[in-house]
Design a protein around this motif. Sequence first.
Motif, PDB file in Angstrom:
ATOM      1  N   GLY A   1       0.935  -1.032   0.130  1.00 18.38           N
ATOM      2  CA  GLY A   1      -0.106   0.057   0.074  1.00 18.38           C
ATOM      3  C   GLY A   1       0.688   1.199  -0.424  1.00 18.38           C
ATOM      4  N   SER A   2       0.137   2.221   0.206  1.00 16.48           N
ATOM      5  CA  SER A   2       1.304   3.644   0.207  1.00 16.48           C
ATOM      6  C   SER A   2       1.785   3.498   1.344  1.00 16.48           C
ATOM      7  CB  SER A   2      -0.020   4.867  -0.289  1.00 16.48           C
ATOM      8  OG  SER A   2      -1.112   4.196   0.500  1.00 16.48           O
ATOM      9  N   ALA A   3       1.162   3.682   2.474  1.00 17.73           N
ATOM     10  CA  ALA A   3       2.066   4.089   3.899  1.00 17.73           C
ATOM     11  C   ALA A   3       2.731   2.809   4.081  1.00 17.73           C
ATOM     12  CB  ALA A   3       0.776   4.259   4.792  1.00 17.73           C
ATOM     13  N   ALA A   4       4.174   3.804   4.546  1.00 14.44           N
ATOM     14  CA  ALA A   4       5.708   2.804   5.470  1.00 14.44           C
ATOM     15  C   ALA A   4       4.362   2.409   6.403  1.00 14.44           C
ATOM     16  CB  ALA A   4       6.173   3.800   5.438  1.00 14.44           C
ATOM     17  N   ARG A   5       4.889   0.987   6.808  1.00 19.31           N
ATOM     18  CA  ARG A   5       4.285   0.949   8.177  1.00 19.31           C
ATOM     19  C   ARG A   5       5.478   0.634   9.357  1.00 19.31           C
ATOM     20  NH1 ARG A   5       0.096  -1.571   8.178  1.00 19.31           N
ATOM     21  NH2 ARG A   5      -1.251  -1.448   6.037  1.00 19.31           N
ATOM     22  N   PHE A   6       5.438   0.754  10.636  1.00 22.52           N
ATOM     23  CA  PHE A   6       6.917   1.117  12.034  1.00 22.52           C
ATOM     24  C   PHE A   6       6.385  -0.116  12.532  1.00 22.52           C
ATOM     25  CE2 PHE A   6       6.659   5.320   9.913  1.00 22.52           C
ATOM     26  CZ  PHE A   6       8.020   5.212   9.680  1.00 22.52           C
ATOM     27  N   ASP A   7       7.807  -0.621  13.068  1.00 25.17           N
ATOM     28  CA  ASP A   7       7.330  -2.216  14.115  1.00 25.17           C
ATOM     29  C   ASP A   7       8.456  -2.050  15.104  1.00 25.17           C
ATOM     30  OD1 ASP A   7       7.605  -5.040  14.218  1.00 25.17           O
ATOM     31  OD2 ASP A   7       7.562  -5.390  12.778  1.00 25.17           O
ATOM     32  N   PRO A   8       8.062  -1.987  16.230  1.00 29.49           N
ATOM     33  CA  PRO A   8       8.905  -2.106  17.171  1.00 29.49           C
ATOM     34  C   PRO A   8       9.975  -3.162  17.315  1.00 29.49           C
ATOM     35  CG  PRO A   8       6.445  -2.369  18.052  1.00 29.49           C
ATOM     36  CD  PRO A   8       6.726  -2.053  16.831  1.00 29.49           C
ATOM     37  N   LYS A   9       9.412  -4.763  16.653  1.00 29.93           N
ATOM     38  CA  LYS A   9      10.350  -5.182  16.798  1.00 29.93           C
ATOM     39  C   LYS A   9      12.086  -4.623  15.624  1.00 29.93           C
ATOM     40  CE  LYS A   9       7.286  -8.875  17.726  1.00 29.93           C
ATOM     41  NZ  LYS A   9       5.949  -8.797  17.709  1.00 29.93           N
ATOM     42  N   THR A  10      12.590  -5.443  16.726  1.00 29.63           N
ATOM     43  CA  THR A  10      14.078  -4.958  15.689  1.00 29.63           C
ATOM     44  C   THR A  10      15.145  -6.248  14.729  1.00 29.63           C
ATOM     45  OG1 THR A  10      14.593  -4.081  17.308  1.00 29.63           O
ATOM     46  CG2 THR A  10      13.617  -2.331  15.798  1.00 29.63           C
ATOM     47  N   HIS A  11      14.684  -7.279  15.560  1.00 25.85           N
ATOM     48  CA  HIS A  11      14.822  -8.419  15.107  1.00 25.85           C
ATOM     49  C   HIS A  11      14.902  -9.239  13.208  1.00 25.85           C
ATOM     50  CE1 HIS A  11      11.351 -10.015  17.406  1.00 25.85           C
ATOM     51  NE2 HIS A  11      11.593 -10.927  16.589  1.00 25.85           N
ATOM     52  N   GLN A  12      15.222 -10.175  13.069  1.00 29.90           N
ATOM     53  CA  GLN A  12      15.343 -10.740  11.979  1.00 29.90           C
ATOM     54  C   GLN A  12      13.876 -11.568  11.728  1.00 29.90           C
ATOM     55  OE1 GLN A  12      15.516 -11.401   8.396  1.00 29.90           O
ATOM     56  NE2 GLN A  12      17.433 -11.497   9.008  1.00 29.90           N
ATOM     57  N   HIS A  13      12.440 -11.422  11.295  1.00 28.83           N
ATOM     58  CA  HIS A  13      11.654 -11.691  11.378  1.00 28.83           C
ATOM     59  C   HIS A  13      10.548 -11.292  10.207  1.00 28.83           C
ATOM     60  CE1 HIS A  13      10.238  -7.903  13.095  1.00 28.83           C
ATOM     61  NE2 HIS A  13       8.199  -8.262  12.282  1.00 28.83           N
ATOM     62  N   PRO A  14      10.568 -12.772  10.026  1.00 30.72           N
ATOM     63  CA  PRO A  14       9.408 -12.497   8.026  1.00 30.72           C
ATOM     64  C   PRO A  14       7.934 -12.028   8.977  1.00 30.72           C
ATOM     65  CG  PRO A  14      10.073 -15.108   8.525  1.00 30.72           C
ATOM     66  CD  PRO A  14      10.144 -14.015   9.726  1.00 30.72           C
ATOM     67  N   HIS A  15       6.841 -11.087   7.628  1.00 26.07           N
ATOM     68  CA  HIS A  15       5.788 -10.939   7.753  1.00 26.07           C
ATOM     69  C   HIS A  15       4.992 -12.135   6.370  1.00 26.07           C
ATOM     70  CE1 HIS A  15       7.697  -7.045   9.079  1.00 26.07           C
ATOM     71  NE2 HIS A  15       7.160  -7.493  10.274  1.00 26.07           N
ATOM     72  N   LEU A  16       4.284 -11.794   7.471  1.00 26.32           N
ATOM     73  CA  LEU A  16       2.404 -11.902   6.220  1.00 26.32           C
ATOM     74  C   LEU A  16       1.844 -10.907   5.896  1.00 26.32           C
ATOM     75  CD1 LEU A  16       0.333 -15.535   8.303  1.00 26.32           C
ATOM     76  CD2 LEU A  16       2.330 -15.413   6.218  1.00 26.32           C
ATOM     77  N   VAL A  17       1.580 -10.983   4.813  1.00 29.27           N
ATOM     78  CA  VAL A  17       0.870  -9.402   4.145  1.00 29.27           C
ATOM     79  C   VAL A  17      -0.329 -10.020   3.386  1.00 29.27           C
ATOM     80  CG1 VAL A  17       1.442  -7.235   2.766  1.00 29.27           C
ATOM     81  CG2 VAL A  17       3.069  -8.230   3.744  1.00 29.27           C
ATOM     82  N   CYS A  18      -1.401  -9.507   3.918  1.00 27.70           N
ATOM     83  CA  CYS A  18      -2.633  -9.688   3.251  1.00 27.70           C
ATOM     84  C   CYS A  18      -2.938  -8.728   1.593  1.00 27.70           C
ATOM     85  CB  CYS A  18      -3.880  -9.659   3.770  1.00 27.70           C
ATOM     86  SG  CYS A  18      -5.080  -9.757   3.318  1.00 27.70           S
ATOM     87  N   LEU A  19      -2.886  -9.535   0.958  1.00 29.59           N
ATOM     88  CA  LEU A  19      -2.971  -8.602  -0.436  1.00 29.59           C
ATOM     89  C   LEU A  19      -3.828  -7.961  -0.590  1.00 29.59           C
ATOM     90  CD1 LEU A  19      -1.173 -11.077  -2.788  1.00 29.59           C
ATOM     91  CD2 LEU A  19      -0.403  -8.315  -1.551  1.00 29.59           C
ATOM     92  N   ASP A  20      -5.595  -8.329   0.146  1.00 29.86           N
ATOM     93  CA  ASP A  20      -6.638  -7.268  -0.009  1.00 29.86           C
ATOM     94  C   ASP A  20      -6.979  -5.713   0.899  1.00 29.86           C
ATOM     95  OD1 ASP A  20      -7.443  -9.131  -2.074  1.00 29.86           O
ATOM     96  OD2 ASP A  20      -7.880 -11.204  -0.988  1.00 29.86           O
ATOM     97  N   CYS A  21      -6.799  -6.660   2.620  1.00 28.17           N
ATOM     98  CA  CYS A  21      -6.839  -5.488   3.350  1.00 28.17           C
ATOM     99  C   CYS A  21      -5.312  -4.622   3.714  1.00 28.17           C
ATOM    100  CB  CYS A  21      -7.333  -5.472   4.563  1.00 28.17           C
ATOM    101  SG  CYS A  21      -6.231  -7.087   5.870  1.00 28.17           S
ATOM    102  N   GLY A  22      -4.330  -5.349   3.395  1.00 27.50           N
ATOM    103  CA  GLY A  22      -2.715  -4.458   3.715  1.00 27.50           C
ATOM    104  C   GLY A  22      -2.221  -5.171   5.034  1.00 27.50           C
ATOM    105  N   GLY A  23      -2.973  -5.625   6.271  1.00 29.89           N
ATOM    106  CA  GLY A  23      -2.981  -5.965   7.014  1.00 29.89           C
ATOM    107  C   GLY A  23      -1.336  -6.718   7.513  1.00 29.89           C
ATOM    108  N   ILE A  24      -0.629  -6.629   7.893  1.00 26.24           N
ATOM    109  CA  ILE A  24       0.794  -7.533   8.422  1.00 26.24           C
ATOM    110  C   ILE A  24       0.731  -7.740   9.848  1.00 26.24           C
ATOM    111  CG2 ILE A  24       3.407  -7.068   8.596  1.00 26.24           C
ATOM    112  CD1 ILE A  24       3.153  -4.550   7.057  1.00 26.24           C
ATOM    113  N   VAL A  25       1.062  -8.950   9.656  1.00 23.79           N
ATOM    114  CA  VAL A  25       1.422 -10.330  11.112  1.00 23.79           C
ATOM    115  C   VAL A  25       2.858 -10.679  11.047  1.00 23.79           C
ATOM    116  CG1 VAL A  25       0.576 -12.348  12.171  1.00 23.79           C
ATOM    117  CG2 VAL A  25      -1.578 -10.818  10.766  1.00 23.79           C
ATOM    118  N   ASP A  26       3.004 -10.251  12.543  1.00 26.08           N
ATOM    119  CA  ASP A  26       4.627 -11.355  12.190  1.00 26.08           C
ATOM    120  C   ASP A  26       4.623 -12.797  12.305  1.00 26.08           C
ATOM    121  OD1 ASP A  26       5.490  -8.955  12.660  1.00 26.08           O
ATOM    122  OD2 ASP A  26       5.451  -9.386  14.441  1.00 26.08           O
TER     123      ASP A  26
END
Lengths: 163, 163
Positions: free
Chosen positions: A83-108
């Motif tokens: 999506g357009s806006a950048a997302r910020f994450d307090p977790k700084t260690h290496q980890h993948p993200h699940l990204v929903c292509l329909d709602c833009g949601g992100i899950v660790d």
Amino acid sequence: MSPAEEQQRIERFVAAHRESGLPVTIQRRAVFDAILDRQDHPTAEQVYRAVRQDRPQISRVTVHRILGTFVSLGLVAKTCHPGSAARFDPKTHQHPHLVCLDCGGIVDVEDPRLNRIAWPKVNPREFTIQDYHVHVRGRCRQEARARQRRPNVRRASAGIATL
Amino acid sequence: MSPAEEQQRIERFVAAHRESGLPVTIQRRAVFDAILDRQDHPTAEQVYRAVRQDRPQISRVTVHRILGTFVSLGLVAKTCHPGSAARFDPKTHQHPHLVCLDCGGIVDVEDPRLNRIAWPKVNPREFTIQDYHVHVRGRCRQEARARQRRPNVRRASAGIATL
DNA sequence: CTGCCTGCAAACGATTTGCACCAGC
DNA sequence: GCTGGTGCAAATCGTTTGCAGGCAG
């Protein structure tokens, strides 16, 4: 996040500022407090709204600037997003993200296998690898349900599905 | 890209339109021609400028819309990017990207190991995985040289380094 | 002939910048 | 007190939308 862990993060926050000679302002504290416990990878705008509940005078611009500073101090991670806006994450260690292509949601995701991927073979003179990030793309439960009700909603230029 | 392969891609382009009942317009041909051979993952703006050399009347908006259509037809890939503008890639098969955090450049990687990563274990009711994408982040040669000359250029909110 | 496409203008959202004032150290 | 941070307003950049006319099928 446990209280002890939270305390540790706050100390790291102060130490990082000390080391860089940056003042620890009220606003920076407020922004850090606002993002520290968030699991939802908020946009700068969402952080702004959260902070404003405590400090109504804070400016949207300041939140943007502070988040940028935090990222370069390594206190939070900025993750690029379909999506357009950048997302910020307090977790700084290496980890993948699940990204929903329909709602833009992100899950660790916490799957150690995905944190030990071999780096590609690249000529070190051509490119110096720093780290990597894995986006796993798909559809979250809420969106899957929505599609069952009204299938084929997607049009040519619809939403972030165009990633 | 070999002439035969290029021909094949163009046939696929026409077929995809036929199947979806979409008209093959002059503009769509021009945009497809403009991106087909690009290795540099151009932004919509860059595609627009390239197309305009052939067809000066084309509109920037149309290029955006057409690229969106191509993505949903699976003819090109859209890749999310630390910088502001989305990048488009004529290569639609699975492959990781090297992303320079200083200049924003993107380079393709062809390392089969990175195309066979195990999918994370996720409850399929919660999230349906479609595919994944690996961003390998670091610094390209040109930027590494620039830093040698004037070290520590980076400021809090500078460039895209804030990923 | 009909429907989708194109082009224009304008809106829009996210982010950045210039400048005067204010606050940490 | 000095340095850098903050807030405001405005600019900028990338992208989307509403609508009138045009072209492919």
